[in-house]
Design a protein around this motif. Structure first.
Motif, short mmCIF file in Angstrom:
data_model
loop_
_atom_site.label_atom_id
_atom_site.label_comp_id
_atom_site.label_asym_id
_atom_site.label_seq_id
_atom_site.Cartn_x
_atom_site.Cartn_y
_atom_site.Cartn_z
N LEU B 199 118.56 61.60 58.86
CA LEU B 199 119.34 61.71 57.63
C LEU B 199 119.97 60.37 57.26
O LEU B 199 120.05 60.00 56.08
N LEU B 202 117.31 58.37 55.59
CA LEU B 202 117.05 58.88 54.24
C LEU B 202 118.18 58.46 53.29
O LEU B 202 117.94 58.19 52.11
N GLY B 216 128.98 68.58 50.70
CA GLY B 216 127.83 69.29 51.25
C GLY B 216 127.25 68.64 52.50
O GLY B 216 126.35 69.21 53.13
N GLY B 217 127.75 67.48 52.88
CA GLY B 217 127.15 66.72 53.99
C GLY B 217 127.36 67.38 55.34
O GLY B 217 126.42 67.56 56.11
N LEU B 220 125.28 70.44 55.59
CA LEU B 220 123.86 70.13 55.82
C LEU B 220 123.62 69.77 57.28
O LEU B 220 122.64 70.23 57.89
N ASP B 223 123.66 72.93 59.21
CA ASP B 223 122.43 73.71 58.97
C ASP B 223 121.25 73.11 59.72
O ASP B 223 120.40 73.83 60.27
N PRO B 292 113.19 74.77 57.18
CA PRO B 292 112.96 74.16 55.85
C PRO B 292 113.67 72.82 55.67
O PRO B 292 113.13 71.92 55.02
N ARG B 293 114.86 72.69 56.22
CA ARG B 293 115.60 71.44 56.02
C ARG B 293 115.01 70.31 56.85
O ARG B 293 114.87 69.18 56.38
N GLU B 295 111.95 70.06 57.82
CA GLU B 295 110.68 69.71 57.16
C GLU B 295 110.91 68.79 55.96
O GLU B 295 110.17 67.84 55.74
N THR B 296 111.92 69.13 55.17
CA THR B 296 112.19 68.33 53.97
C THR B 296 112.52 66.89 54.36
O THR B 296 112.01 65.94 53.77
N VAL B 297 113.35 66.74 55.38
CA VAL B 297 113.73 65.39 55.82
C VAL B 297 112.50 64.66 56.37
O VAL B 297 112.24 63.49 56.03
N VAL B 299 109.16 65.18 55.89
CA VAL B 299 108.10 64.87 54.92
C VAL B 299 108.56 63.78 53.97
O VAL B 299 107.80 62.88 53.60
N THR B 300 109.84 63.82 53.60
CA THR B 300 110.34 62.80 52.67
C THR B 300 110.33 61.43 53.33
O THR B 300 109.99 60.42 52.70
N ARG B 302 108.27 60.53 55.63
CA ARG B 302 106.86 60.12 55.69
C ARG B 302 106.38 59.58 54.34
O ARG B 302 105.60 58.65 54.28
#
Lengths: 306, 306
Positions: B199, B202, B216-217, B220, B223, B292-293, B295-297, B299-300, B302
């Motif tokens: 994170l 990112l 929201g940090g 997150l 989560d 899901p979270r 994965e999002t981190v 793939v992004t 990558r």
């Protein structure tokens, strides 16, 4: 209002001045409020390079912020970016008459409410622009392609303002789709924009093919689209289930490109994060729709700005 | 093996040369294989600045990649970063004897399997380092603090290699925790590292407080920690439920800092994305745990490298 209406473009950037040009061609009186590029526009008007031909024009009145209007316009057109630190109500308040129609040509979701609450007695005509246009120098605009508007009364319906503007825009040479459900149309556009735009920023300005062809990339786009569609449905706007397929197929038919938010990011301009993504997540929270991937993208982009 | 063992450090960077120094202090014969900094180390050895005192040392044998070993070591210590394009089995194969123990002092999850499969007859001693150490110039290392190792036989248990190395490291001056469940210890460390490290990259190198205090940090992070813990549990390593609370409280007790992956990113060095995050997601997919979270981190990040 039998004569051609008087229109005032507020924040006349590339998009605002393009639609001003179209209305000018339709015979309207078109004035403009500009900020930083006043001198260039006063001296040379808006100079266009466009497949539509010579659509360069001069505003009938050119104002700066803080000037007094000579008369109250029939319509104000707001085509600025939607950013958290820009008070759009303050921007248009000085120019509004009692019956002035507020025409929004802006991206994103739930961007009308703030103005509907500030001006409950003025009609709000909400428009989505499908256009490729950019400013190349002060007063110099390059219109690359398209120009279609999807237009409806906010929150729903089609009124005489919509029909009248439609006729004028068509007379000026562009295509208009009137819609009874402009909010649904905004959701429809978000199915592409909400995943692709912020993700391209998070990936440091990646183009469409980099996004889709990274391992897991197309699946992530599909999962983000599914989250957007779930929120849309909970918000009363169910969307056809083929949308992820057709959006991705459409994207793959075009050459690789960087979307407008990626370009804003790469050029150090502010991005419309709330209009495109933050408002979708806020609605999801209000309606208890789980959006873990959209949240991850949103919060991570906020961390970057922090 | 009654005499002090012969140890070979492969890829003797800051971490490898630190633990070499400790074993040297315990009386071991310690050699090293280096790549780019051969001359500096041949001429000056490893020069340390450390709260432990003068732990500078010279390798008993100094090798380059491709050299022939004078003898087969009792242990090889591999302390390189775990990157997709580095073939760790190829790196250690030339130096291994039949009984040589493979000691990994490396970050991440599921990083042992590749070597266990390549060398099924050699014992693998898996270690997690809790240390702040950095290379300041060729052969010049600054040891800032800590040094503790958590150590166990892979995939589980404690054998005589572990106990012997524990005794040597303790004699050399550092703290060792032996564990029967080194994979569980790796999961434990991932609860912090897997969310915070990627994170922060990112978010363009954001520090711990920027991450936690962005709206929201903290949620997150919690989560993401919950997703890691769900995968750990499915993998047979249930973790205590207070971990997100205690990890976040611990982070808030320290000053804001940038983690090692953020620093690698900011200094244009490769990041251990698969070891820290990719392997966690791969295990989640194998065990059908929704992440899901994560994965999002993943793939992004990558997409960014694409």
């Amino acid at each position: 209002m039998s004569q051609q209406p008087h229109v005032l473009i507020i924040g006349a950037g590339a998009i605002g001045s393009f639609y001003g040009a179209i209305l000018k061609r339709a015979g309207c009186t078109v004035s403009a409020v500009v900020r930083s590029e006043y001198e260039a526009i006063r001296d040379g008007g808006f100079q266009f390079e466009s497949p539509l031909g010579d659509i360069s024009w001069r505003p009938d009145h050119l104002y700066r912020d803080g000037d007094q209007a000579d008369s109250q316009p029939d319509y104000v057109i707001l085509a600025t970016k939607v950013l958290p630190n820009s008070d759009r109500a303050a921007l248009i308040r000085p120019w509004l008459g009692e019956d002035t129609g507020i025409v929004l040509i802006q991206n994103g979701l739930d961007i009308e409410r703030e103005l509907a609450e500030a001006f409950p007695n003025n009609p709000i005509i909400s428009c989505l622009a499908f256009i490729a246009v950019s400013r190349v120098a002060p007063g110099q605009i390059k219109h690359n392609a398209y120009g279609r508007l999807v237009m409806g009364r906010f929150p729903e319906g089609i009124d005489e303002h919509c029909s009248r503007l439609r006729d004028l825009f068509v007379e000026g040479g562009i295509d208009i789709k009137l819609t009874e459900q402009v909010v649904g149309e905004r959701w429809l556009k978000c199915v592409w924009n909400t995943p692709f735009n912020p993700l391209s920023v998070l990936a440091n300005g990646a183009d469409t093919y980099t996004i889709l062809d990274t391992p897991g990339g197309e699946q992530l786009i599909r999962d983000l689209m599914a989250e957007v569609m779930a929120v849309a449905e909970a918000d009363g706007h169910p969307l056809p289930s083929h949308l992820p397929d057709s959006n991705i197929a459409g994207t793959r038919k075009m050459p690789a490109y960087k979307n407008s938010m990626a370009l804003d990011y790469l050029n150090d301009r502010p991005i419309e994060l709330d209009a495109i993504l933050g408002n979708v997540v806020a609605i999801a929270h209000r309606l208890n729709v789980p959006v873990p991937r959209l949240e991850t993208v949103l919060v991570t982009l906020r961390m970057r700005q922090g």
